[in-house]
Every structure is written in C-alpha cells, then in structure tokens.
Scaffold this active site. Structure first.
Site, PDB file in Angstrom:
ATOM      1  N   HIS A   1      -4.106  -2.057   1.106  1.00 51.52           N
ATOM      2  CA  HIS A   1      -4.284  -1.473   2.438  1.00 51.52           C
ATOM      3  C   HIS A   1      -4.544  -2.580   3.437  1.00 51.52           C
ATOM      4  CE1 HIS A   1      -5.768   1.083   5.666  1.00 51.52           C
ATOM      5  NE2 HIS A   1      -5.119   2.058   5.044  1.00 51.52           N
TER       6      HIS A   1
ATOM      7  N   ASP B   1      -3.251   7.380  -1.189  1.00 51.38           N
ATOM      8  CA  ASP B   1      -2.048   7.995  -1.752  1.00 51.38           C
ATOM      9  C   ASP B   1      -1.982   7.960  -3.273  1.00 51.38           C
ATOM     10  OD1 ASP B   1      -0.854   8.710   0.703  1.00 51.38           O
ATOM     11  OD2 ASP B   1      -0.302   6.629   1.047  1.00 51.38           O
TER      12      ASP B   1
HETATM   13  N1  CMC Z   1       1.666  -4.329  -4.866  1.00 50.39           N
HETATM   14  C1  CMC Z   1       1.797  -5.651  -5.069  1.00 50.39           C
HETATM   15  N2  CMC Z   1       1.410  -6.583  -4.174  1.00 50.39           N
HETATM   16  C2  CMC Z   1       0.875  -6.158  -3.026  1.00 50.39           C
HETATM   17  C3  CMC Z   1       0.716  -4.794  -2.750  1.00 50.39           C
HETATM   18  C4  CMC Z   1       1.137  -3.861  -3.724  1.00 50.39           C
HETATM   19  N3  CMC Z   1       0.991  -2.551  -3.504  1.00 50.39           N
HETATM   20  N4  CMC Z   1       0.177  -4.656  -1.510  1.00 50.39           N
HETATM   21  C5  CMC Z   1      -0.003  -5.895  -1.033  1.00 50.39           C
HETATM   22  N5  CMC Z   1       0.407  -6.807  -1.955  1.00 50.39           N
HETATM   23  C6  CMC Z   1       0.317  -8.288  -1.843  1.00 50.39           C
HETATM   24  C7  CMC Z   1       1.408  -8.833  -0.934  1.00 50.39           C
HETATM   25  O1  CMC Z   1       2.561  -9.157  -1.649  1.00 50.39           O
HETATM   26  C8  CMC Z   1       0.700 -10.035  -0.363  1.00 50.39           C
HETATM   27  O2  CMC Z   1       0.707 -11.043  -1.332  1.00 50.39           O
HETATM   28  P1  CMC Z   1       0.757 -12.616  -0.901  1.00 50.39           P
HETATM   29  O3  CMC Z   1      -0.511 -12.867  -0.160  1.00 50.39           O
HETATM   30  O4  CMC Z   1       0.894 -13.358  -2.175  1.00 50.39           O
HETATM   31  O5  CMC Z   1       1.965 -12.745  -0.013  1.00 50.39           O
HETATM   32  C9  CMC Z   1      -0.755  -9.576  -0.210  1.00 50.39           C
HETATM   33  O6  CMC Z   1      -0.929  -8.576  -1.210  1.00 50.39           O
HETATM   34  C10 CMC Z   1      -1.073  -8.987   1.165  1.00 50.39           C
HETATM   35  O7  CMC Z   1      -0.132  -7.947   1.431  1.00 50.39           O
HETATM   36  P2  CMC Z   1       0.499  -7.631   2.842  1.00 50.39           P
HETATM   37  O8  CMC Z   1       1.843  -7.059   2.652  1.00 50.39           O
HETATM   38  O9  CMC Z   1       0.373  -8.833   3.721  1.00 50.39           O
HETATM   39  O10 CMC Z   1      -0.526  -6.542   3.351  1.00 50.39           O
HETATM   40  P3  CMC Z   1      -0.309  -5.570   4.574  1.00 50.39           P
HETATM   41  O11 CMC Z   1      -1.649  -5.317   5.126  1.00 50.39           O
HETATM   42  O12 CMC Z   1       0.726  -6.084   5.504  1.00 50.39           O
HETATM   43  O13 CMC Z   1       0.300  -4.244   3.885  1.00 50.39           O
HETATM   44  C11 CMC Z   1       0.398  -2.183   2.695  1.00 50.39           C
HETATM   45  C12 CMC Z   1      -0.494  -3.131   3.535  1.00 50.39           C
HETATM   46  C13 CMC Z   1      -0.377  -0.871   2.509  1.00 50.39           C
HETATM   47  C14 CMC Z   1       1.687  -1.899   3.451  1.00 50.39           C
HETATM   48  C15 CMC Z   1       0.679  -2.846   1.322  1.00 50.39           C
HETATM   49  O14 CMC Z   1      -0.526  -3.037   0.620  1.00 50.39           O
HETATM   50  C16 CMC Z   1       1.658  -2.022   0.485  1.00 50.39           C
HETATM   51  O15 CMC Z   1       2.871  -2.195   0.624  1.00 50.39           O
HETATM   52  N6  CMC Z   1       1.145  -1.098  -0.397  1.00 50.39           N
HETATM   53  C17 CMC Z   1       2.029  -0.197  -1.146  1.00 50.39           C
HETATM   54  C18 CMC Z   1       2.425   0.980  -0.261  1.00 50.39           C
HETATM   55  C19 CMC Z   1       1.288   1.946  -0.079  1.00 50.39           C
HETATM   56  O16 CMC Z   1       0.607   2.342  -1.025  1.00 50.39           O
HETATM   57  N7  CMC Z   1       1.091   2.382   1.178  1.00 50.39           N
HETATM   58  C20 CMC Z   1       0.071   3.374   1.530  1.00 50.39           C
HETATM   59  C21 CMC Z   1      -0.994   2.787   2.421  1.00 50.39           C
HETATM   60  S1  CMC Z   1      -2.457   3.827   2.519  1.00 50.39           S
HETATM   61  C22 CMC Z   1      -1.939   5.255   3.353  1.00 50.39           C
HETATM   62  C23 CMC Z   1      -1.596   5.020   4.761  1.00 50.39           C
HETATM   63  O17 CMC Z   1      -2.400   4.549   5.534  1.00 50.39           O
HETATM   64  O18 CMC Z   1      -0.461   5.376   5.111  1.00 50.39           O
END
Ligand code: CMC
Length: 433
Positions: free
Chosen positions: A310, A367
């Site tokens: 998140h 989720d």
């Molecule tokens: N699986 C594997 N790696 C992950 C995941 C994941 N679910 N989420 C983040 N990471 C890694 C990402 O690759 C990055 O690694 P590095 O630092 O080595 O590059 C690090 O963690 C930080 O991730 P980010 O993409 O910079 O984080 P963000 O804040 O931009 O994205 C997110 C947040 C929710 C989009 C992401 O965690 C994700 O894609 N999660 C899976 C989708 C999901 O479950 N979404 C629902 C969110 S909660 C409900 C809502 O609010 O809608």
C-alpha cells in the site's frame, strides 16, 4: 471547518536568493510546506511522480497514519465504527460530520427507501449491454446517466442536499444489483422498504421470482462492516479523481462516475477481483505458494502479489485485520470450507516472513480477505469491485462536497517536464520520410 495552522516557515537558498515558505500543520501534527509560489520564485516546479509527497488539499474527513496502522473517519477509529454502527450511520457521519441520533437515522433510512427505485427508462439501458459485460462498466455508465435524469444536481448542490445524496447512495445499490442480474440474464428484483440497506442489497442480488434469497444475519452484519471499512480513504486514486473532475465544475454524478472508473483499476479497487483470480490460479497449479512469492519478487516479471502493499500503510492495513476476522465469521456461519482461504493464509504467512516483503513494508491490504468473504456470501468475482464502490461512495461524496465548500478551491491542473522534440517545422507530405 478546522483549517491548517501556520506553524513556521522553511528556508531555501537558490540562485543567491533566500526564499522562505510557510509551514502548516494539521490537527494530528502532519506538516506541509506551502510551495504554491515555488515556480514564480525559482523557475522550478516540484516534481513528484505519483504524488508520493504532494498534498493537494486540507481535509476534515479521514485521518490515516500509515506507519501506525491508524484509520479514522471524522475522528472515530474504523474498528470502533465497524463494531458499533451500521453502514448508513457511517454514511451520515461522512456526509454530515457527526453520527446520527436515532431520529436522524430513522429519517435517513426513510429517505434512502424513498429513492431506491431507478427510473423505469433507465432499466431499459441494462438490456442493451452485451451479456457478460463487466458490472463496473455498467455501474459507471449508469451513474453518469443519472445526470440526465436529475439535472438539478449540477447547480446549488446544498439545496436539499440529503435528498440528493441519499438518492445517489440508494440508487447505486439498486444499479449494482440490477447489473448483476443482467450479467446472468435473470429478471431484476426491486428494492423493498421493509429491508435494511444491506439486506435490501442481498435480497436484490439473490432472490428471484421463483425463490427467496438465502442469506443469514452474519452475512448482513459482515456486509455492513465491509462497507464501513471501505467508506473513505482520504486522497486515494479514485477520491483524487473525483476531486479533480469536480474541480472543473463537473456535477456530482459525473465526478463519481469517473471515480468508479479509477477504482476499477487492478492496482486500486480492482485488486479484490485479482486476489481471487490469483488464489484460483495457485489452486489449479497444485497450491504452491512459494512459486507465487518468487514470481512477485522477480524484477523481470511484472507480476505482483495482489492484495499486498500500500502507498500509505507500511504496517498491517487496519481494514485487512477487520476483513480477515469477518471472513472467518462468515465461513463459520455457512460451514462451507473454502480451499482458497487456506491458500490465502499460507501465502500471507510466507510473505510476512520473507525479507523482500518485510524490508519494503508490504502487508496484506483491504483487498486480500474481502474477496474471500464476498465469495462465501455468493457474490460473484466480477462484482467485488462494485462492492468496493458501494462502500466508497459516501467517502467520494464527502470529498466532493468538501471541495465545493472550499472558498480557495482551484481547478486541479498539475504541471509536467516536457521531454519531447524541440521546435520543428511541418515538411510537405511529399518530402516526409
Ligand atoms: N508484490 C510485489 N512487490 C511489490 C508489491 C506487491 N504487491 N507492492 C509493492 N511492491 C514492491 C515494488 O516492486 C517496489 O519494489 P522496489 O523498491 O524494489 O522497486 C516496492 O515494493 C514499492 O512499491 P511501489 O510500486 O513503489 O509502491 P506504490 O506505493 O507505488 O504502490 C500499490 C502501491 C498498492 C499499487 C502496490 O503495492 C501494488 O501494486 N500492490 C498490488 C495491488 C493491490 O493490492 N492494490 C490494492 C491497494 S489497497 C486498496 C486500494 O486502496 O485500492
């Protein structure tokens, strides 16, 4: 409305100039530097892809502390609200700023009932969608269509605000259930005045002209709580879309419809559908959770562990704690063991002891367990994000109203750094390569 307090200033030295920017503080001690004159002062804009560090408004609605795992609506902890309130009380809280008295709740329920039907002409729309249309596509189109049926929402929204807001809250639930019935080719079931908000939804989803709906009290209570934990989440992707669209002067229905589209994305509310699809795939593949964990860690593979991570929470999402408990309660009430629950729990256990997830602060989000709970209630997978939308609606409305009431509100208009070709002239078509 409580405003941010000016608590000092911060200096920046640039091009031999000493610049000072005001620092503001909110009621929970969060601080922000006001950089609105940065470009004028320095010629530079603030660059912040994904708005990781950018505050776009001050708000009285929801407080999150992602490090401590705190989520509060109007000061009340989400777990306290889920334990002690029905969803419509939380709707009232988000819209009005205070919890309703018994009398206010009764009046609100009556208003919700009186607006639960949708115009019969709108019912026609459903029949023209192809079979198996995604219900989120139908939902967003139906909500924007409400602007044609109730055009008075565009202007002075404050007049009869309860009527306008309850109309949308009540109708969204009816539209959601109708879109499901359309997707399975069954006749629609009308809402009933003698049923509560959540029971009405379950009845419209699961009863038919030939049989009564079968759901139990645990499911009704769980649905209330699930909608409560989704009800608002400050400036998330869909809420900021609702605000952006609203900032251009678009009406409430158009703004909410845009929010529904944003929510549909798999990185946002669409993740609840993706979680179940991922668990089903693991099950088909023999239940090997280690393989999925390795894939999620592999930087050459775009796959992510859905329902994990998140932007704001770097500890356990407080909504996930509640959702997990509800999932167990509903499963216990049906005596129906879902093999996907076992896979989900193994996956969570493995991820939480893996340094990749620990170091990045990746925990189950809202989720991860909600889809399993909906599944147990008999709600099909492609309706999960619709359930999220029903829950999030009061939050979107509260955010939209707050935006409209902000005397300093301006159109949302981010800037960019251009990296395309520099100036060039159009060649006559005969001379182009
Ligand atoms: N699986 C594997 N790696 C992950 C995941 C994941 N679910 N989420 C983040 N990471 C890694 C990402 O690759 C990055 O690694 P590095 O630092 O080595 O590059 C690090 O963690 C930080 O991730 P980010 O993409 O910079 O984080 P963000 O804040 O931009 O994205 C997110 C947040 C929710 C989009 C992401 O965690 C994700 O894609 N999660 C899976 C989708 C999901 O479950 N979404 C629902 C969110 S909660 C409900 C809502 O609010 O809608």
């Amino acid at each position: 409305m409580t405003k941010m307090k000016e608590v000092g200033s911060m200096g920046l030295k640039m091009n031999e100039k000493d610049l000072r920017y005001k620092v503001y503080e909110g009621t929970e001690g969060e601080r922000a530097i006001d950089i609105s004159s940065l470009r004028k002062d320095t010629g530079c804009i603030a660059f912040d892809s994904g708005f990781v560090n950018t505050g776009v408004c001050s708000s009285n609605i929801t407080f999150i502390d992602g490090e401590k795992g705190i989520l509060r609506y109007r000061g009340y902890d989400v777990a306290d609200l889920a334990k002690n309130c029905e969803f419509i009380e939380v709707v009232y809280l988000l819209i009005h700023g205070s919890l309703p008295t018994e009398g206010q709740k009764a009046r609100y329920s009556n208003l919700l009932n009186s607006h639960s039907l949708i115009h019969e002409d709108m019912k026609e729309f459903f029949s023209h969608y192809p079979d198996h249309s995604h219900p989120m596509a139908i939902l967003s189109a139906m909500v924007v269509s409400l602007s044609s049926f109730y055009p008075e929402m565009g202007e002075n929204y404050k007049e009869d605000v309860d009527m306008k807001v309850t109309r949308l809250i009540s109708k969204l639930r009816t539209i959601a259930a109708f879109s499901y019935k359309k997707s399975i080719g069954h006749p629609t079931i009308y809402p009933k005045h003698d049923l509560s908000y959540c029971e009405n939804f379950l009845n419209m989803m699961f009863s038919s002209p030939v049989k009564e709906a079968s759901y139990n009290d645990v499911m009704v209570s769980a649905l209330n709580k699930l909608l409560i934990i989704h009800a608002d989440h400050e400036q998330n992707c869909s809420a900021s879309v609702v605000r952006s669209v609203g900032s251009a002067g678009a009406n409430l229905y158009a703004s909410i419809s845009s929010g529904i589209c944003a929510l549909w994305g798999p990185l946002h509310g669409g993740a609840n559908q993706q979680v179940i699809e991922m668990l089903e795939e693991i099950e088909r593949d023999g239940g090997d959770v280690d393989k999925v964990i390795e894939r999620a860690k592999d930087k050459n593979d775009p796959f992510r562990l859905m329902g994990f991570g998140h932007r704001v929470y770097k500890s356990y999402d407080p909504r996930a704690t509640i959702a997990k408990k509800l999932c167990m309660e509903v499963i216990e009430s049906t005596n129906n063991i879902d093999p996907l629950l076992d896979i989900a729990m193994k996956l969570e256990e493995k991820a939480l002891e893996d340094p990749y997830f620990v170091d990045r602060g990746l925990y189950p989000n809202v989720d991860f367990y909600t889809g399993l709970t909906y599944r147990e209630m008999g709600i099909p997978t492609d309706m999960f994000t619709v359930m999220f939308a029903i829950g999030r609606l009061p939050g979107w409305i509260a955010q939209w109203m707050e935006l409209k009431d902000d005397p300093h509100g301006r159109i949302a208009r981010p800037r960019q750094i251009y990296t395309g070709p520099t100036f060039r002239k159009v060649e006559p078509i005969s001379k182009r390569n």
